[in-house]
Scaffold this motif. Structure first.
Motif, PDB file in Angstrom:
ATOM      1  N   HIS A 153      40.245  29.617  24.990  1.00 48.86           N
ATOM      2  CA  HIS A 153      39.451  29.051  26.091  1.00 48.86           C
ATOM      3  C   HIS A 153      39.771  29.881  27.326  1.00 48.86           C
ATOM      4  CE1 HIS A 153      38.735  25.361  23.685  1.00 48.86           C
ATOM      5  NE2 HIS A 153      39.953  25.608  23.254  1.00 48.86           N
ATOM      6  N   LEU A 154      38.734  30.331  28.021  1.00 46.28           N
ATOM      7  CA  LEU A 154      38.952  31.336  29.049  1.00 46.28           C
ATOM      8  C   LEU A 154      38.111  31.074  30.289  1.00 46.28           C
ATOM      9  CD1 LEU A 154      40.404  34.348  28.981  1.00 46.28           C
ATOM     10  CD2 LEU A 154      38.020  35.074  29.036  1.00 46.28           C
ATOM     11  N   ARG A 155      38.674  31.436  31.432  1.00 49.30           N
ATOM     12  CA  ARG A 155      37.906  31.453  32.680  1.00 49.30           C
ATOM     13  C   ARG A 155      37.835  32.893  33.160  1.00 49.30           C
ATOM     14  NH1 ARG A 155      40.273  27.951  37.413  1.00 49.30           N
ATOM     15  NH2 ARG A 155      41.529  29.806  37.827  1.00 49.30           N
ATOM     16  N   LEU A 156      36.618  33.374  33.371  1.00 43.06           N
ATOM     17  CA  LEU A 156      36.390  34.754  33.779  1.00 43.06           C
ATOM     18  C   LEU A 156      35.854  34.791  35.200  1.00 43.06           C
ATOM     19  CD1 LEU A 156      36.332  37.635  32.179  1.00 43.06           C
ATOM     20  CD2 LEU A 156      33.859  37.357  32.388  1.00 43.06           C
ATOM     21  N   VAL A 157      36.461  35.595  36.051  1.00 46.73           N
ATOM     22  CA  VAL A 157      35.960  35.788  37.412  1.00 46.73           C
ATOM     23  C   VAL A 157      34.870  36.846  37.378  1.00 46.73           C
ATOM     24  CG1 VAL A 157      36.540  36.506  39.762  1.00 46.73           C
ATOM     25  CG2 VAL A 157      38.184  35.180  38.437  1.00 46.73           C
ATOM     26  N   PHE A 158      33.711  36.494  37.901  1.00 44.07           N
ATOM     27  CA  PHE A 158      32.579  37.415  37.955  1.00 44.07           C
ATOM     28  C   PHE A 158      32.181  37.571  39.412  1.00 44.07           C
ATOM     29  CE2 PHE A 158      28.033  38.347  38.091  1.00 44.07           C
ATOM     30  CZ  PHE A 158      27.911  39.368  37.164  1.00 44.07           C
ATOM     31  N   MET A 159      32.190  38.826  39.895  1.00 38.41           N
ATOM     32  CA  MET A 159      31.894  39.052  41.306  1.00 38.41           C
ATOM     33  C   MET A 159      30.754  40.038  41.473  1.00 38.41           C
ATOM     34  SD  MET A 159      35.825  38.998  42.655  1.00 38.41           S
ATOM     35  CE  MET A 159      35.385  38.829  44.383  1.00 38.41           C
ATOM     36  N   GLU A 160      30.295  40.183  42.733  1.00 42.98           N
ATOM     37  CA  GLU A 160      29.035  40.892  42.966  1.00 42.98           C
ATOM     38  C   GLU A 160      29.067  42.366  42.598  1.00 42.98           C
ATOM     39  OE1 GLU A 160      31.157  41.175  46.968  1.00 42.98           O
ATOM     40  OE2 GLU A 160      30.866  39.676  45.437  1.00 42.98           O
ATOM     41  N   LYS A 161      30.226  43.004  42.571  1.00 44.37           N
ATOM     42  CA  LYS A 161      30.285  44.422  42.214  1.00 44.37           C
ATOM     43  C   LYS A 161      30.545  44.627  40.729  1.00 44.37           C
ATOM     44  CE  LYS A 161      31.391  46.549  46.614  1.00 44.37           C
ATOM     45  NZ  LYS A 161      32.280  47.493  47.326  1.00 44.37           N
ATOM     46  N   GLY A 162      30.498  43.549  39.970  1.00 47.06           N
ATOM     47  CA  GLY A 162      30.634  43.689  38.535  1.00 47.06           C
ATOM     48  C   GLY A 162      32.048  43.656  38.017  1.00 47.06           C
ATOM     49  N   TYR A 163      33.043  43.396  38.897  1.00 51.75           N
ATOM     50  CA  TYR A 163      34.417  43.263  38.428  1.00 51.75           C
ATOM     51  C   TYR A 163      34.552  41.938  37.684  1.00 51.75           C
ATOM     52  CZ  TYR A 163      35.556  47.004  41.739  1.00 51.75           C
ATOM     53  OH  TYR A 163      35.605  48.198  42.415  1.00 51.75           O
ATOM     54  N   SER A 164      34.768  42.013  36.410  1.00 55.02           N
ATOM     55  CA  SER A 164      34.948  40.802  35.609  1.00 55.02           C
ATOM     56  C   SER A 164      36.318  40.847  34.964  1.00 55.02           C
ATOM     57  CB  SER A 164      33.864  40.695  34.532  1.00 55.02           C
ATOM     58  OG  SER A 164      32.599  40.564  35.124  1.00 55.02           O
ATOM     59  N   TYR A 165      37.060  39.774  35.127  1.00 57.44           N
ATOM     60  CA  TYR A 165      38.400  39.758  34.541  1.00 57.44           C
ATOM     61  C   TYR A 165      38.831  38.313  34.304  1.00 57.44           C
ATOM     62  CZ  TYR A 165      39.626  38.876  39.435  1.00 57.44           C
ATOM     63  OH  TYR A 165      39.683  38.361  40.704  1.00 57.44           O
ATOM     64  N   PRO A 166      39.637  38.086  33.273  1.00 59.62           N
ATOM     65  CA  PRO A 166      40.120  36.724  33.004  1.00 59.62           C
ATOM     66  C   PRO A 166      41.182  36.337  34.019  1.00 59.62           C
ATOM     67  CG  PRO A 166      41.166  38.280  31.522  1.00 59.62           C
ATOM     68  CD  PRO A 166      40.164  39.068  32.320  1.00 59.62           C
ATOM     69  N   ASP A 167      41.148  35.109  34.486  1.00 62.06           N
ATOM     70  CA  ASP A 167      42.206  34.692  35.411  1.00 62.06           C
ATOM     71  C   ASP A 167      42.917  33.423  34.960  1.00 62.06           C
ATOM     72  OD1 ASP A 167      40.270  32.752  36.089  1.00 62.06           O
ATOM     73  OD2 ASP A 167      40.925  32.720  38.188  1.00 62.06           O
ATOM     74  N   LYS A 168      42.434  32.832  33.871  1.00 56.06           N
ATOM     75  CA  LYS A 168      43.127  31.666  33.332  1.00 56.06           C
ATOM     76  C   LYS A 168      42.715  31.509  31.872  1.00 56.06           C
ATOM     77  CE  LYS A 168      44.623  27.087  34.867  1.00 56.06           C
ATOM     78  NZ  LYS A 168      44.471  26.046  35.898  1.00 56.06           N
ATOM     79  N   ALA A 169      43.670  31.136  31.036  1.00 52.82           N
ATOM     80  CA  ALA A 169      43.364  31.007  29.604  1.00 52.82           C
ATOM     81  C   ALA A 169      44.268  29.961  28.975  1.00 52.82           C
ATOM     82  CB  ALA A 169      43.555  32.348  28.904  1.00 52.82           C
ATOM     83  N   THR A 170      43.783  29.388  27.900  1.00 57.54           N
ATOM     84  CA  THR A 170      44.609  28.493  27.096  1.00 57.54           C
ATOM     85  C   THR A 170      44.176  28.654  25.640  1.00 57.54           C
ATOM     86  OG1 THR A 170      45.394  26.217  26.818  1.00 57.54           O
ATOM     87  CG2 THR A 170      43.076  26.493  27.334  1.00 57.54           C
ATOM     88  N   LEU A 171      45.106  28.442  24.732  1.00 59.30           N
ATOM     89  CA  LEU A 171      44.838  28.589  23.303  1.00 59.30           C
ATOM     90  C   LEU A 171      45.032  27.253  22.605  1.00 59.30           C
ATOM     91  CD1 LEU A 171      46.648  31.964  22.962  1.00 59.30           C
ATOM     92  CD2 LEU A 171      44.360  31.610  22.049  1.00 59.30           C
ATOM     93  N   THR A 172      44.097  26.903  21.739  1.00 54.11           N
ATOM     94  CA  THR A 172      44.202  25.690  20.932  1.00 54.11           C
ATOM     95  C   THR A 172      43.814  26.040  19.498  1.00 54.11           C
ATOM     96  OG1 THR A 172      41.888  25.013  21.228  1.00 54.11           O
ATOM     97  CG2 THR A 172      43.466  24.279  22.918  1.00 54.11           C
ATOM     98  N   ASN A 173      44.038  25.116  18.586  1.00 51.61           N
ATOM     99  CA  ASN A 173      43.481  25.275  17.243  1.00 51.61           C
ATOM    100  C   ASN A 173      41.962  25.227  17.346  1.00 51.61           C
ATOM    101  OD1 ASN A 173      46.071  25.373  16.357  1.00 51.61           O
ATOM    102  ND2 ASN A 173      45.994  23.514  15.126  1.00 51.61           N
ATOM    103  N   ALA A 174      41.288  25.942  16.462  1.00 47.84           N
ATOM    104  CA  ALA A 174      39.834  26.073  16.556  1.00 47.84           C
ATOM    105  C   ALA A 174      39.104  24.737  16.427  1.00 47.84           C
ATOM    106  CB  ALA A 174      39.340  27.042  15.492  1.00 47.84           C
ATOM    107  N   ILE A 175      39.751  23.764  15.837  1.00 47.16           N
ATOM    108  CA  ILE A 175      39.107  22.465  15.620  1.00 47.16           C
ATOM    109  C   ILE A 175      38.918  21.701  16.928  1.00 47.16           C
ATOM    110  CG2 ILE A 175      41.184  21.060  15.246  1.00 47.16           C
ATOM    111  CD1 ILE A 175      39.690  19.853  12.794  1.00 47.16           C
ATOM    112  N   GLU A 176      39.676  22.067  17.962  1.00 45.21           N
ATOM    113  CA  GLU A 176      39.575  21.376  19.249  1.00 45.21           C
ATOM    114  C   GLU A 176      38.215  21.642  19.899  1.00 45.21           C
ATOM    115  OE1 GLU A 176      41.767  19.328  20.677  1.00 45.21           O
ATOM    116  OE2 GLU A 176      43.198  19.516  19.026  1.00 45.21           O
TER     117      GLU A 176
END
Length: 374
Positions: A153-176
């Protein structure tokens, strides 16, 4: 970046990893205690090398140590794959998670994240991707009758110049289910959150609105809505309709009014978008939802170019460690791009890095800056 350095390109590439933080984490978790050979500094360098070269197994990584350059970089003359396996299974995931988050802070600073809010509303895109695992080796991650899996599970920062990068993540079993993870990622009232219909939850949408968080999501076509008001659209609008609605049945209806947009995507499918932003035009909202492609591209890039298809260990800890390590590699590529003001893609940066891995760093830096290499 220092263009005139005696570092190798490999050393320059991973130099944003904070050495003081690294040592503090090693000390806090006693990761070098009782270690005779495979110290954490050497081990992490090996893992970064393995990610760069998409090394598929610890046995292959063990064989790679026969390289004189890698021996100099790690201080190891040889290492068995069994020692590597014990290490990857024993390191607490918080070690790699903390390094990842520190790199994210550096990216925030480089992109002047706080200042750019005045230019345009920063977007944070939330989504997840399942990483399949063979059931026989990963019974703790049971997903279906015939296979296992973990979900990033991921949060990606997307900005006007196209810089995209993850800034927060968590991992769970796929069934969640995705829906239960949304609250983890909602913590900034100055952003606009974008997510798909997997996170649909009317009660949570009410809470987000009451707490001052803004979002754009996709609504199921069969959702029950009651139209309160219809807004006019400009003649050249790509949006079919723009309405103020309440969502849900009489027994489970939203307390707040939302905005419902209907539009057709490039494949001819009709999309229903839900948002609590009434101060933007319908076409602006539609364009914002299109930014969701960025997180799809991120997951695709990770799966194609980073080593998260085959895992080095069978424990939950080993799998999580490898996923966080992959995101560390991604962040290092983002920082390489930002530090050189390069227009090179991340895959080009990686290719040049591998080509000049043991050569002087300034050769690699000049190449990714688009300058001629002497």
């Amino acid at each position: 970046m220092d263009k005139f350095t005696r570092k190798t390109s490999f050393e320059q590439w991973f130099s944003p990893i904070n050495s003081s933080l690294f040592k503090e984490l090693v000390k806090t978790h006693q990761l070098n205690r009782y270690t005779k050979k495979l110290y954490m500094a050497s081990f992490v360098k090996l893992l970064l090398y393995a990610q760069l070269h998409e090394t598929e197994s610890l046995r292959a990584l063990s064989d790679a140590v026969f390289s004189e350059e890698l021996q100099r970089a790690t201080g190891l003359e040889s290492i068995s794959f069994s020692q590597l396996g014990r290490r990857i299974n024993s390191i607490p995931t918080v070690f790699f998670q903390t390094i990842f988050l520190d790199l994210v802070v550096q990216i925030h600073e480089k992109t002047h994240f706080q200042k750019r809010r005045k230019v345009t509303t920063p977007l944070k895109i939330v989504d997840s991707s399942t990483l399949p695992l063979p059931l026989a080796n990963y019974p703790w991650a049971t997903f279906r009758k015939t296979k296992s899996g973990v979900k990033l599970h991921l949060r990606l920062v997307f900005m006007e110049k196209g810089y995209s990068y993850p800034d927060k993540a968590t991992l769970t079993n796929a069934i969640e289910h995705d829906r239960g993870q949304l609250e983890i990622f909602i913590d900034d009232q100055e952003c606009l959150y974008v997510f798909d219909r997997g996170y649909l939850d009317y009660e949570r949408f009410d809470r987000m609105t009451d707490d001052g968080y803004f979002f754009v999501s996709r609504l199921r076509k069969n959702a029950v809505v009651r139209v309160l008001e219809t807004f006019s659209l400009p003649e050249n609008s790509s949006v079919l309709s723009d309405e103020m609605v309440v969502i849900g049945t009489t027994q489970n209806r939203s307390e707040n009014a939302f905005r419902l947009l209907k539009l057709v995507d490039t494949k001819g499918n009709e999309l229903h978008l839900l948002t609590n932003r009434f101060d933007m035009s319908a076409d602006e909202i539609a364009e914002i939802y299109k930014s969701r492609w960025a997180i799809e591209l991120f997951f695709k890039w990770m799966k194609q170019h980073l080593n998260i298809k085959k895992f080095y260990g069978h424990s939950e800890q080993a799998v999580h460690n490898q996923v966080y390590l992959a995101m560390i590699v991604y962040c290092l590529n983002v920082l390489a791009q930002l530090n050189t003001n390069s227009n090179r893609s991340y895959i080009q940066i990686t290719r040049y890095l591998k080509a000049f891995l043991w050569k002087s760093a300034h050769i690699w830096l000049r190449k990714i800056e688009g300058k001629s290499v002497p």
